[in-house]
Structures are given as C-alpha cells and as structure tokens.
Design an enzyme around this catalytic site. Structure first.
Site, PDB file in Angstrom:
ATOM      1  N   LYS A 113       0.532  -0.976   0.011  1.00  0.00           N
ATOM      2  CA  LYS A 113       0.180   0.048   0.330  1.00  0.00           C
ATOM      3  C   LYS A 113       0.655   1.160   0.261  1.00  0.00           C
ATOM      4  O   LYS A 113       0.727   1.627   1.127  1.00  0.00           O
ATOM      5  CB  LYS A 113      -1.148   0.302   1.048  1.00  0.00           C
ATOM      6  CG  LYS A 113      -1.787  -0.934   1.155  1.00  0.00           C
ATOM      7  CD  LYS A 113      -3.042  -1.047   2.383  1.00  0.00           C
ATOM      8  CE  LYS A 113      -4.190  -2.527   2.170  1.00  0.00           C
ATOM      9  NZ  LYS A 113      -4.929  -2.402   3.484  1.00  0.00           N
ATOM     10  N   LYS A 198      -5.240   6.090   2.551  1.00  0.00           N
ATOM     11  CA  LYS A 198      -5.985   6.110   3.936  1.00  0.00           C
ATOM     12  C   LYS A 198      -4.565   6.429   4.498  1.00  0.00           C
ATOM     13  O   LYS A 198      -4.589   6.357   6.173  1.00  0.00           O
ATOM     14  CB  LYS A 198      -6.871   5.193   4.022  1.00  0.00           C
ATOM     15  CG  LYS A 198      -5.974   3.634   3.454  1.00  0.00           C
ATOM     16  CD  LYS A 198      -5.416   3.231   5.131  1.00  0.00           C
ATOM     17  CE  LYS A 198      -4.482   1.599   4.190  1.00  0.00           C
ATOM     18  NZ  LYS A 198      -3.241   1.027   5.458  1.00  0.00           N
ATOM     19  N   ASP A 251     -11.033   0.689   5.149  1.00  0.00           N
ATOM     20  CA  ASP A 251      -9.818   0.596   5.245  1.00  0.00           C
ATOM     21  C   ASP A 251      -9.057   1.872   5.999  1.00  0.00           C
ATOM     22  O   ASP A 251      -8.437   1.671   7.175  1.00  0.00           O
ATOM     23  CB  ASP A 251      -8.683   0.439   3.599  1.00  0.00           C
ATOM     24  CG  ASP A 251      -7.352  -0.274   4.319  1.00  0.00           C
ATOM     25  OD1 ASP A 251      -6.614  -0.469   5.447  1.00  0.00           O
ATOM     26  OD2 ASP A 251      -6.464  -0.270   3.160  1.00  0.00           O
ATOM     27  N   ARG A 262       1.040   1.075  11.542  1.00  0.00           N
ATOM     28  CA  ARG A 262       2.564   2.178  12.420  1.00  0.00           C
ATOM     29  C   ARG A 262       1.253   3.954  11.849  1.00  0.00           C
ATOM     30  O   ARG A 262       2.855   4.396  11.835  1.00  0.00           O
ATOM     31  CB  ARG A 262       3.030   1.676  10.911  1.00  0.00           C
ATOM     32  CG  ARG A 262       3.280   0.002  11.631  1.00  0.00           C
ATOM     33  CD  ARG A 262       4.365  -0.584  10.442  1.00  0.00           C
ATOM     34  NE  ARG A 262       4.268  -0.922   9.139  1.00  0.00           N
ATOM     35  CZ  ARG A 262       3.426  -2.394   8.508  1.00  0.00           C
ATOM     36  NH1 ARG A 262       3.464  -3.020   9.543  1.00  0.00           N
ATOM     37  NH2 ARG A 262       3.275  -2.024   7.289  1.00  0.00           N
ATOM     38  N   ASN A 263       0.557   3.815  10.653  1.00  0.00           N
ATOM     39  CA  ASN A 263       0.813   5.294  10.179  1.00  0.00           C
ATOM     40  C   ASN A 263      -0.018   5.791  11.537  1.00  0.00           C
ATOM     41  O   ASN A 263       0.895   6.928  11.029  1.00  0.00           O
ATOM     42  CB  ASN A 263      -0.115   5.728   9.069  1.00  0.00           C
ATOM     43  CG  ASN A 263       0.198   4.805   7.706  1.00  0.00           C
ATOM     44  OD1 ASN A 263       1.555   5.221   7.043  1.00  0.00           O
ATOM     45  ND2 ASN A 263       0.298   3.347   7.446  1.00  0.00           N
TER      46      ASN A 263
END
Length: 375
Positions: A113, A198, A251, A262-263
């Site tokens: 992604k 996202k 998502d 993690r983001n």
C-alpha cells in the site's frame, strides 16, 4: 459455497514481515502449498522449524504446512501465484532479483500500500513495468487488514482487484478462509490508491490524537479525508464507489482507529512533539504513509486536486506547521463557505453522489458481492 482449492496449489509470498507472514498463513489455511521468502536465513528457519515469527507476529502459531526459505529461486519454484509484500520503495529492486525465477504464466499479486517515491507509480504499474507482463496477470489486494488481528483469526474482508475479473477470482479463491473473505473488482486504480491514501489520513488522525484533540476532530478528519481520497482517485480514473468500499472507507476506518496501525502510531508521535527523524528511528517496520505524502501531493497538483489535510501533514513532517494547528485548517485557508464536495459546484449534488456510492457498496455487501458491477 467457496470453490475448493486444488490440493498442492503452489504459491509464493515474498516478504516475511507482519503482513507477508499473515497472508502466507491465510493462504496456507485456505489449502494452498505456500513457500514464504524471508531475506534473513535465521527468520526463515524460525518460521519453518519453530512455526513462529517472533520479530513481527509474537505469540502467533503458524500452520504446519507453511514453509520458508531465504533463497528466491526455491521460494518461486513452480509458484502459480506470487504474492509480493516488501516495502514499496524496495519493490523495484526485489522484482529485478526475482524476475528470472517467476514462471511465465504466474499471477503476480501486490499486497503493498504505497507509491514509488521516485516515479509516483502504483505498485501494480511497477510490477507491470519491471516484469514486462500483461496487466491481466497482475492483481492487488487491499482492505481493512491489520496483520496481527488477522493472524489471531479475527474475521475481516478484503478486495482483490485486477484488470481481468478471472484473475481476481482465481486469487480470491485462494485468499478466502473461515476468518478472511475476499471480494473482487476490476478497479485497480481505486483499490490501490485507496490503500495508499488512507495511510496519509491515518497520519493526520495520529497527529491530532497525539496533540490531545477528541473524537469530533477525528471524525471530521476521517470524513473530509474520504472526500480527498475520492477526489484524488477519481481524477486518476477510479470509480467513486470503490472508495466507499473495503479498499477505501473500510481500510480508512481500521487504519485511523487502531493502535496497531503504524501510520496512526507515527502520527501520534509527531503530535506528541517528536521530530520526523525521531519518529522514523522509533518505528520498527516500514511506515508507508511517511514515504507517500510527497509523491501523492505531486500527483494531486498534476490533476488540479486539492488535498488540504494531506498538505498539512506534509507541513507537519517538514516542521513548518505545529501539530496542534493541523485541525483548525481542516478544510481550507479560506473563510468562504463551501460545499462538502470539493469537486462539485453544488453541495446537494455532491451529497447525492456520495450517498449513491455508499448505497451501492452496502447493497453489494448485503448480497455477498452479487450486485451490479460484480464484487
């Protein structure tokens, strides 16, 4: 009823991080013969002999039939489908190394992604360019897929997208278990950009969470973020309903609200005052959103798409905007009233368009993907 997977269907998964290992588990649980490639020999040995990946999936028991190797040639030997789960910025070099061992008629599936920083290319287009294969042999998978939850066999769903519906269906058959359901579509652009964009909104959510703002702020950013995601993707040829589905809204919700993201975690550290470099040092795994902000904004400018939330994330990363100042700039620097849809002349028209996209998606899910347009 799910079509039965042929016994011994050979597949390879390249990348033994949390998501690559989790997806290898999904495929093995679905009945495929899976070989997982790990760059480090000691990790491959732990997976094969100990049925564990303690670095990335602590506490998870892996299927007995799941094997791993650090040799690309062995991992790809006889593989009919190749699932790629490596950091997006290293995809090109990994594909160059793998190309001699990939079967001429194998399906190649992106689990990534991100976009390539140097070119702004989506992962499927990098695969097409490097391997010089027909797009009909390429697929991408996206959706609300937090690896650890799925490794614990908590139920979720994803969408498999390919220019060839037949290819998407072939991949979906393998990637379906009692706890993981795969739908299909042919909107590769929307599916991939949903997975990329996202992450950027999740960074914004993490930032305001780190600052200490509450649920109203986060709900507003998620909603306005979905508008930016949709406007951007449609400008590049995506179908708006894809962004209202699993690869977009689904998502987005999972990534924005979960501490496993993690983001979201990186954004929270930024909101707490850590510098960009400090955040990168603290993150043990690749945070795709951090590398995607710049390329996405360049692509947005090329099509005249306004992305104020993503732009403000860029400013926070650059140190030119204080994290606490992100939310007051939520939509625009202008005080002039605007419609909710940034690309529409009238608010009512935009609302109708967005509601129509949501309704089509919900109808498809309610009928198990048998609605018009064929999930």
């Amino acid at each position: 009823m799910k079509p039965k997977v042929q016994p011994g269907k050979r597949v390879a998964v390249l990348g033994a991080g949390s998501w690559g290992t989790t997806f290898a588990k999904i495929l093995a649980d679905g009945g495929a013969d899976v070989m997982l490639w790990a760059r480090r020999p000691e990790l491959a040995r732990e997976i094969s002999e100990g049925r564990r990946n303690s670095d990335y999936l602590p506490g998870i028991n892996l299927p007995v039939g799941l094997r791993a190797t650090s040799r690309l040639d062995l991992a790809l030997l006889g593989a009919e489908q190749v699932f790629v789960s490596v950091p997006s910025q290293s995809l090109r070099e990994n594909l160059i190394q793998a190309q001699p061992y990939i079967s001429e008629d194998a399906i190649v599936v992106s689990l990534m992604k991100g976009v390539e920083r140097s070119s702004g290319m989506r992962m499927s287009t990098v695969i097409e360019q490097v391997l010089e294969i027909d797009p009909a042999r390429i697929a991408a998978i996206s959706g609300p897929n937090l690896a650890l939850e799925i490794a614990k066999e908590q139920p979720t769903a994803a969408v498999v997208s390919s220019a060839s519906l037949e290819t998407a269906q072939a991949v979906a058959v393998l990637a379906t278990t009692r706890y993981f359901r795969s739908y299909v579509n042919t909107d590769v652009i929307g599916t991939e950009f949903g997975g990329v964009l996202k992450n950027l909104i999740a960074l914004a959510i993490g930032i305001v969470d780190g600052v200490g703002y509450g649920e109203n702020t986060k709900a507003a950013i998620i909603t306005r973020g979905l508008v930016e995601m949709t406007d951007f993707s449609v400008a590049y040829g995506a179908h708006p309903e894809t962004l209202a589905g699993l690869a977009g809204l689904g998502d987005l919700i999972a990534t924005c609200q979960s501490p496993l993201s993690r983001n979201n975690t990186a954004g929270r550290l930024l909101g707490q005052g850590y510098s960009y470099n400090d955040v990168v040092k603290q993150m043990q795994q690749t945070t795709e959103g951090l590398a995607s902000v710049g390329p996405i904004l360049e692509l947005a400018r090329a099509r005249g798409v306004e992305m104020p939330i993503v732009e403000q994330v860029r400013q926070v990363l650059a140190g030119t905007l204080k994290p606490r100042d992100l939310a007051p700039h939520l939509t625009t620097d202008s005080d002039e009233p605007q419609g909710e849809r940034t690309t529409d002349d009238g608010q009512a028209h935009g609302g109708a368009a967005l509601w129509g996209a949501f309704k089509r998606t919900f109808d498809q899910l309610r009928h198990s993907g048998r609605g018009p347009g064929g999930n």
